[in-house]
Enzyme design. Structure first.
Site, mmCIF file in Angstrom:
data_model
loop_
_atom_site.group_PDB
_atom_site.id
_atom_site.type_symbol
_atom_site.label_atom_id
_atom_site.label_comp_id
_atom_site.label_asym_id
_atom_site.label_seq_id
_atom_site.Cartn_x
_atom_site.Cartn_y
_atom_site.Cartn_z
ATOM 1 C CB CYS A 110 -15.768 93.692 38.817
ATOM 2 S SG CYS A 110 -16.025 91.916 38.783
ATOM 3 C CE LYS B 167 -4.199 97.376 29.872
ATOM 4 N NZ LYS B 167 -3.438 96.306 29.236
HETATM 5 C C1 G6P Z 1 -3.529 90.581 33.502
HETATM 6 C C2 G6P Z 1 -3.386 91.368 32.232
HETATM 7 C C3 G6P Z 1 -1.955 91.282 31.734
HETATM 8 C C4 G6P Z 1 -1.012 91.803 32.823
HETATM 9 C C5 G6P Z 1 -1.221 91.082 34.148
HETATM 10 C C6 G6P Z 1 -0.516 91.791 35.276
HETATM 11 O O1 G6P Z 1 -3.306 89.233 33.274
HETATM 12 O O2 G6P Z 1 -4.271 90.886 31.260
HETATM 13 O O3 G6P Z 1 -1.827 92.091 30.584
HETATM 14 O O4 G6P Z 1 0.301 91.595 32.417
HETATM 15 O O5 G6P Z 1 -2.612 91.076 34.490
HETATM 16 O O6 G6P Z 1 -1.099 93.061 35.416
HETATM 17 P P1 G6P Z 1 -0.370 94.307 36.053
HETATM 18 O O7 G6P Z 1 -1.383 95.401 36.021
HETATM 19 O O8 G6P Z 1 -0.018 93.906 37.454
HETATM 20 O O9 G6P Z 1 0.836 94.595 35.234
#
Ligand code: G6P
Length: 587
Positions: free
Chosen positions: A2, A582
């Site tokens: 969010c 994301k």
């Molecule tokens: C979400 C995103 C992924 C990412 C994961 C960890 O699932 O969609 O692309 O790898 O979170 O996020 P971070 O910001 O901790 O790398």
């Protein structure tokens, strides 16, 4: 997840458009619904919409002038994506409007404490608005409510009796405040401050503030006024355009070469200097922590550190490790990997790491992670807009490769010129046959399931390739170590299945090929991703043979592009995959 933003401007402006412009920068945090509230002739006006922010944009009126408003883009946790469940929410007397990021864990209990109050949504967040029962526009009202909440929150509220104040609260979800001469912005990401101001305030857990054009007052949870200092906004090279390409995901895959160059510069400019001999002498083991693609990068990092620096290393999924009750021995160093630096599950493990040396590997040097760790390595991949990570994952893997070689040199007093390997990689990085990959994507797109197999590092690449494919194409997919295929997983293979064998290590090549042929004999459709020769009956994704572990990056790049193409062929928007955000700031 969010995204939240609040704005106060000096002059009357088309406030809805201003809010929507900022909200678009936060859309990566969730896009299943959005909404805004602003003060209009002493009343709070609300507009909400289901789906992407462009739907909200179509509903707002440019004629609506105002000087204060709040907005929210949602990733559903409690209650399905719908207009009713979209934020902002109003207090019972309609004096307050709030937007919230986080989770109110005790919302059912709090709701039941409110007799005769009507709730219009299924969300946990609405209870925050309904608990605001005093109409007095004062931060103490919000502090009082927040002290009743169990869970996490970043909240921005407005009150119709005060058109010059945003009321802000924070616990475990990020929120920042920036003030310039003619506006103030409160947002869940500093991205909203670019091109607006030069410094900003960061609220810490259980801090609150009243923000107006001429003053910002911070409070602790007892209501006592506290002093805070500002942080300089790092100049960013971020461009939020697709550069005439159809999608951000493609643009970001094509930017991977720049990400590699940035890491070379980083190392040449002593970016790893804090990781020195005296630190290395203290390290007995390394524990890597991450989620999603960051976890997959960590698996590679742990393997490389064991291989080169001979330091026992393991990698763990953040949401599992925090409850694993692992006995953490003295001499443990934690490496937290997170492109956003805000992933709640990853950050939760910082608690366990108290008293130990912590290293962050992130793409966001303004993040909670970067502030919390002892040493922070900046992967400098540039802003990633597409939700599925591509260049940030690749930069994480590369940073962990250079870290492993750097530790090797420090520990064994060697002078391995690992940057020359990275430079060699750059020479072949663009030798990629996109046309052939497009054909393979067509072949993969109509399969009912895709199984990725590999051994050692290739298995970790298989995990990431499978995640990427399912994230953006929705084709069921999993990854399995090649040798395990025969222990049950072959049951999944028939003539509608595609098996992608990844084989980049000479000593393991024939082994993985045997496993590939087990799948082929059972009717599986085979694709092999390898620098080595294979039988012609299989489709092949060629990879330049660079004869070192950096070949990982070439495989990752090809399989990211494959996932991208399959998504496009199937008619989806790869930049905004369903049910994914994301930055996952809830547990
Ligand atoms: C979400 C995103 C992924 C990412 C994961 C960890 O699932 O969609 O692309 O790898 O979170 O996020 P971070 O910001 O901790 O790398």
């Amino acid at each position: 997840m969010c995204g939240i933003v609040g704005i106060i401007t000096k002059k009357q402006v088309p406030i809805c458009s201003s809010l929507v412009q900022k909200l678009k920068l936060l859309e990566y945090r969730g896009y299943d619904s959005s909404g805004l509230a602003f003060l209009n002739k002493k009343n709070i006006k609300v507009c909400k919409s289901k789906g992407e922010i462009k739907n909200l944009e179509q509903k707002i009126s440019a004629k609506d002038m105002g000087n204060i408003g709040i907005a929210h883009t949602r990733w559903a946790t409690h209650g399905k994506p719908s207009v009713l469940n979209a934020h902002p929410f109003l207090s019972d007397d309609k004096n307050w409007a709030i937007v919230h990021n986080g989770i109110v864990e005790n919302y059912l209990e709090l709701k039941s404490s409110l007799a005769n109050v009507n709730f219009c949504s299924q969300t946990d967040s609405e209870v925050i608005a309904k608990l605001l029962q005093t109409n007095a526009p004062h931060i103490l009202a919000l502090i009082d409510v927040c002290n009743k909440i169990k869970g996490s929150f970043a909240i921005v509220a407005i009150n119709k009796l005060d058109n010059n104040t945003l009321f802000v609260a924070k616990r475990k979800s990020p929120i920042y405040v920036m003030q310039s001469s003619d506006e103030v912005i409160v947002a869940s990401d500093t991205i909203c401050f670019e091109n607006t101001g030069k410094d900003y305030y960061t609220l810490l857990d259980d801090e609150f503030c009243e923000v107006s054009l001429d003053k910002i007052i911070f409070y602790d949870k007892t209501g006592k006024v506290i002093k805070k200092s500002k942080t300089l906004l790092k100049k960013s090279q971020n461009k939020f355009s697709k550069d005439n390409l159809p999608h951000f995901m493609l643009k970001e895959i094509l930017e991977e070469k720049v990400a590699i160059k940035n890491i070379i510069d980083y190392c040449q400019n002593n970016g790893l200097k804090k990781i020195n001999k005296s630190l290395v002498r203290k390290i007995k083991q390394i524990i890597f922590i991450g989620c999603g693609s960051a976890y997959h990068a960590g698996l590679i990092g742990a393997k490389l550190i064991e291989r080169y620096a001979k330091i026992p290393s393991t990698c763990h999924i953040a949401s599992e490790f925090r409850y694993a009750e692992t006995d953490i021995k003295p001499g443990t160093v934690f490496v937290f990997i997170s492109q956003s630096g805000e992933t709640a599950d990853t950050l939760a493990n910082l608690e366990l790491a108290k008293g130990f040396i912590t290293i962050g590997v992130t793409n966001n040097m303004h993040s909670t992670l970067s502030r919390a760790v002892s040493i922070c390595l900046d992967i400098m991949a540039g802003k990633e807009i597409a939700v599925a990570s591509t260049k940030a994952y690749l930069a994480q893997v590369l940073m962990l490769y250079v870290l492993s070689r750097h530790l090797q040199n420090l520990k064994f007093n060697t002078k391995v010129d690992y940057l020359s390997h990275v430079l060699d990689l750059l020479n072949v990085f663009e030798d990629i046959d996109f046309k052939k990959l497009d054909d393979i994507a067509k072949f993969v797109a109509n399969k009912s399931e895709v199984i990725f197999i590999g051994r050692d590092l290739d298995y970790y690449l298989a995990l990431e390739a499978s995640l990427k494919l399912k994230e953006v194409s929705y084709i069921p997919s999993f990854a399995v170590p090649s040798g395990e295929l025969k222990h049950g997983y072959l049951a999944q293979v028939d003539n509608r299945t595609c098996v992608v064998g990844i084989t980049t290590q000479k000593n393991l090549h024939s082994k993985t090929l045997s496993n590939v042929s087990e799948a082929h004999s059972r009717g599986g459709n085979i694709v092999v991703c390898s620098p080595f020769d294979i039988e012609q009956k299989y489709l092949k994704i060629d990879v330049p043979n660079i004869d070192n572990d950096l070949i990982c990056l070439l495989v990752a790049q090809r399989l990211q592009y494959l996932a991208y193409r399959v998504s496009v062929i199937k008619g989806f928007n790869p930049d905004k995959p369903r049910n994914l955000a994301k930055s996952v700031t809830v547990e």
